[in-house]
Motif scaffolding. Structure first.
Motif, short mmCIF file in Angstrom:
data_model
loop_
_atom_site.label_atom_id
_atom_site.label_comp_id
_atom_site.label_asym_id
_atom_site.label_seq_id
_atom_site.Cartn_x
_atom_site.Cartn_y
_atom_site.Cartn_z
N GLU A 438 65.62 45.52 -20.02
CA GLU A 438 65.51 45.91 -21.58
C GLU A 438 66.87 45.70 -22.22
OE1 GLU A 438 62.67 49.23 -23.30
OE2 GLU A 438 64.94 50.12 -22.51
N SER A 439 67.75 46.38 -21.24
CA SER A 439 69.10 46.54 -21.90
C SER A 439 69.66 45.20 -22.21
CB SER A 439 70.04 47.29 -20.80
OG SER A 439 70.39 46.49 -19.84
N THR A 440 69.52 44.15 -21.27
CA THR A 440 70.01 42.69 -21.36
C THR A 440 69.30 42.44 -22.93
OG1 THR A 440 68.37 41.75 -20.08
CG2 THR A 440 70.63 42.34 -19.30
N CYS A 441 68.22 42.57 -22.88
CA CYS A 441 67.24 42.08 -24.34
C CYS A 441 67.89 42.81 -25.39
CB CYS A 441 65.70 42.30 -24.22
SG CYS A 441 65.16 41.44 -22.72
N ALA A 444 71.07 41.26 -26.48
CA ALA A 444 70.94 39.79 -27.30
C ALA A 444 70.33 40.27 -28.51
CB ALA A 444 69.91 39.23 -26.35
N ARG A 445 69.67 41.42 -28.79
CA ARG A 445 69.34 41.71 -30.30
C ARG A 445 70.67 41.93 -30.98
NH1 ARG A 445 65.30 46.08 -32.99
NH2 ARG A 445 66.31 46.01 -34.97
N ARG A 541 63.46 52.42 -29.20
CA ARG A 541 64.30 52.38 -28.02
C ARG A 541 65.81 51.62 -28.28
NH1 ARG A 541 62.62 54.19 -23.27
NH2 ARG A 541 63.68 52.42 -22.30
N TYR A 542 65.72 50.51 -28.95
CA TYR A 542 66.92 49.93 -29.39
C TYR A 542 68.03 50.66 -30.05
CZ TYR A 542 69.80 46.58 -31.52
OH TYR A 542 71.05 45.90 -32.29
N LEU A 546 71.94 51.91 -28.90
CA LEU A 546 72.81 51.80 -29.71
C LEU A 546 73.62 53.14 -29.80
CD1 LEU A 546 71.66 49.92 -33.06
CD2 LEU A 546 73.29 48.92 -30.90
N ASP A 547 72.72 54.01 -29.71
CA ASP A 547 73.62 55.55 -29.88
C ASP A 547 74.19 55.76 -28.45
OD1 ASP A 547 72.74 56.39 -32.20
OD2 ASP A 547 70.66 57.30 -31.64
#
Length: 571
Positions: A438-441, A444-445, A541-542, A546-547
C-alpha cells in the motif's frame, strides 16, 4: 519478397543483462538470453549498510558477449546475416571514472578490486552529503542550474557521485581523466572507441542527471563547480557539451567486437539511454500518460509536445529534457527509490532464519537445506500476496511509509527512512506485507499528484516491468489508490524492446521512433480498473500516509541538523 531484417536490443538491469533479437518489421522476439552479474550476485564491492553499491565492468562485458552470442546461436545463421543494428539501455545514473582512452579504471590491474574505480550504481547513496552541498550551493547563483531537474539534486545522480569519489579516493582522483555513464560507455565499447572525447553522450543521461541543458549552452559553467570544490576545477572541459538523442548512431561495430559476436562490422550501434526511458518507448508511451517501469525501483516517464508545456517547470521530479524519451517531445522523469526492493527487503527479513539457521546449522545436508531455503524464499512474495489480498480494507489497518531507500520523487531526499505503524500483537506477516505494498502505491500517487498540481495533467497509467506483469494484487491496489485505470503492456521485455526500436530507427529502417513503436509494439494484454468504494477508503489512508511522512521527514531533518552542529567544550 522483401528480405527480413533484425535488430538487437540490450537491457542492462540492476541484477542482470538481457539481450533480445527481434524482427524489425513487427517486433516479434526471435531469441533472448539473460546473464546474471557474477560479482554482483556474490555481493562483491558493495556495503549495503553504508549505501555503497558498485558494479565491475567485467560483469557488463561478460554479460554483453555471452547474451548476444546465445541469442545468435538460438536464431540461426539466416538471422545472424541480417542483423542491422544494436542499441543499449542501462540503469542510471551509474557513472564510472575513466582514463583518457575511455577505459574504466577498474579494468587496469592496479584498480581491479577498488570499488571507487567501478561503476557507481544508481542506488548508491554514498554521495548524499555532496548532493546536499550542490543544493545549497546552487542557491548562490543568479541562474538556477537545478531548474530542469526539479530544483533538487540527488545523491543518485552523476555529479554527487563524481565529487564523492574524488574526495575519498586520492588514487582514483589522480588517475581518472573523465567520467562516463554506463549507457554511454557500452556503445563506445562496441564501436571500438579509443578516446574519451569521442564518446557520444546521450541527452537522456546528460539532461536528467548531469545538469546539461540547451538553455545553458551545455553543462553549467566551470565556476559553478569549481566554487563548490576546487577538485572540480576544469572538469567540465574533460566531459562534454554536445549530446545526442537515441535515434542517432554512435558508430558501427568494431572489428574486435564483430569477431567476438560473429557479426558484420556494418552493424550500426545506436546512442544509448537509460532503461526506463527506452522501456517507455518499448511500452508504447502516449502523451500525458505516465509510463511506470516497475522493478526494484520505479521510473515514471511522461512525454508531452514541447510547445504545450513550454514555461512549465515541475518541482521535485527527476528532470525534464527535450528528446530524452522521444526525440522532438519533452521527456519528464519521476520515480520511487524502492518498489520491488521494498518487497524484497521484507522477504529477506522473513528469510533470515532460513539462511542463517536452517542452512548453516541444519541436520540435513547443506545442499538440501539451501534448496529448501531458496524454494521458500522464491515463493514467499506470491504467498504473502495471496493472503494479503484476503485482508479486509479498513481505516485502521497497519500502515507504512515506503522510503526504505530514501525518496526519489517528489522532492528527492535520500536521508529519509521507511516506517511501519499501527502494529499490534495480532499483526501477522501478510498484514505487514499489505501495508508495504500500500505504501508503494501511495508513493506512486504522490508522484501523480505532483504532476497534476504543477499543471501537467496525467491522463492515464501504463504499467511495465516484472511487478506489473506478475502481480495482479499490486496492480489492482494501484488502480484503486490512484482512482485511475492502469494498462499492462504485453511485452515481457519492454526495455530491451525499446532499445530494439531505437536500433531500428538508428539504422534507418524507420524514419522516426514513433513509426518503430507503431510497427514493433506488442500492445496491451491486461487492464485494471479502479473500485470507487475502495478508492474512498484508500484516500483517507493516503492522507494518513502523508501525515506520517511529514512527521518522519521533520524528525530526520532535525536529527541531521543536530549532527551538523559544532560540539561545545565543557570545562
Amino acid at each position: 519478397m522483401k528480405k527480413e531484417v533484425f535488430v538487437i536490443g540490450i537491457d542492462y538491469g540492476t541484477d542482470s543483462v538481457r539481450s533480445i533479437i527481434v524482427n524489425a518489421a513487427d517486433g516479434t522476439e526471435i531469441a533472448s538470453s539473460v546473464f546474471e552479474y557474477p560479482r554482483w550476485k556474490d555481493g562483491l564491492y558493495c556495503e549495503p549498510a553504508n549505501n555503497q553499491f558498485r558494479q565491475h565492468p567485467k560483469d557488463y562485458i561478460e554479460g554483453l558477449e555471452e547474451t548476444v552470442k546465445r541469442c545468435l546461436a538460438q536464431a540461426g545463421n539466416t538471422v545472424r546475416e541480417n542483423i542491422r543494428a544494436i542499441s543499449v539501455d542501462t540503469t542510471g545514473s551509474s557513472p564510472v571514472a575513466v582514463d583518457q582512452s575511455g577505459t574504466p579504471l577498474s579494468l587496469h590491474p592496479s584498480f581491479e578490486h577498488n570499488p571507487n574505480a567501478m561503476f557507481v550504481l544508481w542506488k548508491d547513496h554514498t554521495g548524499v552529503g555532496e548532493a546536499a552541498e550542490f543544493n545549497s550551493h546552487a542557491q548562490k547563483f543568479d541562474t538556477n542550474y537545478l531548474q530542469y531537474v526539479g530544483g533538487i539534486y540527488s545523491s543518485e545522480w552523476f555529479w554527487a557521485k563524481l565529487l564523492h569519489i574524488l574526495r575519498v579516493d586520492k588514487d582514483v582522483r589522480n588517475a581518472c581523466f573523465s567520467w562516463v555513464e554506463h549507457c554511454d560507455w557500452i556503445p563506445f565499447l562496441l564501436t571500438g572507441g579509443k578516446q574519451v572525447s569521442a564518446i557520444k553522450r546521450s541527452v537522456c543521461a546528460a539532461g536528467h542527471k548531469a545538469l546539461w541543458a540547451q538553455e545553458f549552452g551545455g553543462l553549467p559553467p566551470d565556476e559553478f563547480f569549481s566554487s563548490l570544490d576546487p577538485l572540480l576545477k576544469g572538469f567540465t572541459s574533460r566531459l562534454f557539451q554536445k549530446t545526442y538523442t537515441s535515434d542517432q548512431t554512435a558508430g558501427t561495430l568494431s572489428a574486435e567486437w564483430a569477431q567476438k559476436l560473429g557479426l558484420s562490422t556494418e552493424v550500426i550501434v545506436g546512442v544509448g539511454a537509460f532503461d526506463a526511458h527506452m522501456g517507455a518507448v518499448g511500452g508504447q508511451i502516449e502523451s500525458y500518460h505516465l509510463s511506470k517501469v516497475m522493478g526494484t525501483s520505479t521510473c515514471d516517464m511522461l512525454v508531452a509536445p514541447v510547445g504545450e508545456v513550454e514555461g512549465i517547470l515541475v518541482k521535485g521530479i527527476c528532470g525534464q529534457v527535450p528528446g530524452s524519451i522521444i526525440p522532438g517531445m519533452m521527456g519528464m522523469e519521476a520515480g520511487q527509490s524502492a518498489f520491488g526492493d521494498a518487497y524484497a527487503w521484507f522477504r529477506n527479513l522473513l528469510s533470515w532464519p532460513l539462511q542463517n539457521m536452517l542452512v548453516k546449522s541444519s541436520a540435513i545436508t547443506t545442499d538440501s537445506a539451501k534448496e529448501l531455503a531458496n524454494a521458500i524464499s522464491a515463493n514467499m512474495i506470491a504467498e504473502l500476496s495471496r493472503h494479503a489480498e484476503q485482508i479486509a480494507l479498513e481505516g485502521d489497518n497497519e500502515s507504512a511509509v515506503d522510503w526504505l531507500n530514501g525518496r526519489r520523487t517528489p522532492d528527492a531526499n535520500q536521508l529519509l527512512k521507511g516506517a511501519i505503524t499501527g502494529l499490534s500483537i495480532g499483526t501477522n506477516a501478510p498484514a505487514v506485507f499489505r501495508a508495504i505494498v500500500e505504501s508503494t502505491c501511495f508513493g506512486a500517487r504522490a508522484i501523480v499528484d505532483r504532476f497534476n498540481n504543477e499543471g501537467i495533467h496525467v491522463k492515464g497509467l501504463i504499467g511495465l516491468g516484472g511487478v506489473a506483469k506478475k502481480s495482479p494484487f499490486i496492480m489492482q491496489m494501484m488502480a484503486d489508490v490512484m482512482n485511475m485505470a492502469i494498462r499492462i503492456h504485453k511485452s515481457e521485455q519492454t526495455c530491451a524492446l525499446g532499445a530494439a526500436m531505437f536500433a531500428a530507427t538508428a539504422a534507418g529502417i524507420y524514419s522516426n521512433v514513433e513509426q518503430a513503436m507503431s510497427q514493433m509494439g506488442q500492445g496491451f494484454d491486461a487492464e485494471y480498473n479502479p473500485d470507487i468504494i475502495r478508492h474512498k477508503i484508500y484516500h483517507k489512508r493516503y492522507l494518513q500516509y502523508l501525515d506520517t511522512g511529514e512527521f518522519l521527514e521533520k524528525q530526520v531533518m532535525n536529527n541531521n541538523a543536530e549532527r551538523k552542529q559544532p560540539s561545545t567544550l565543557v570545562s
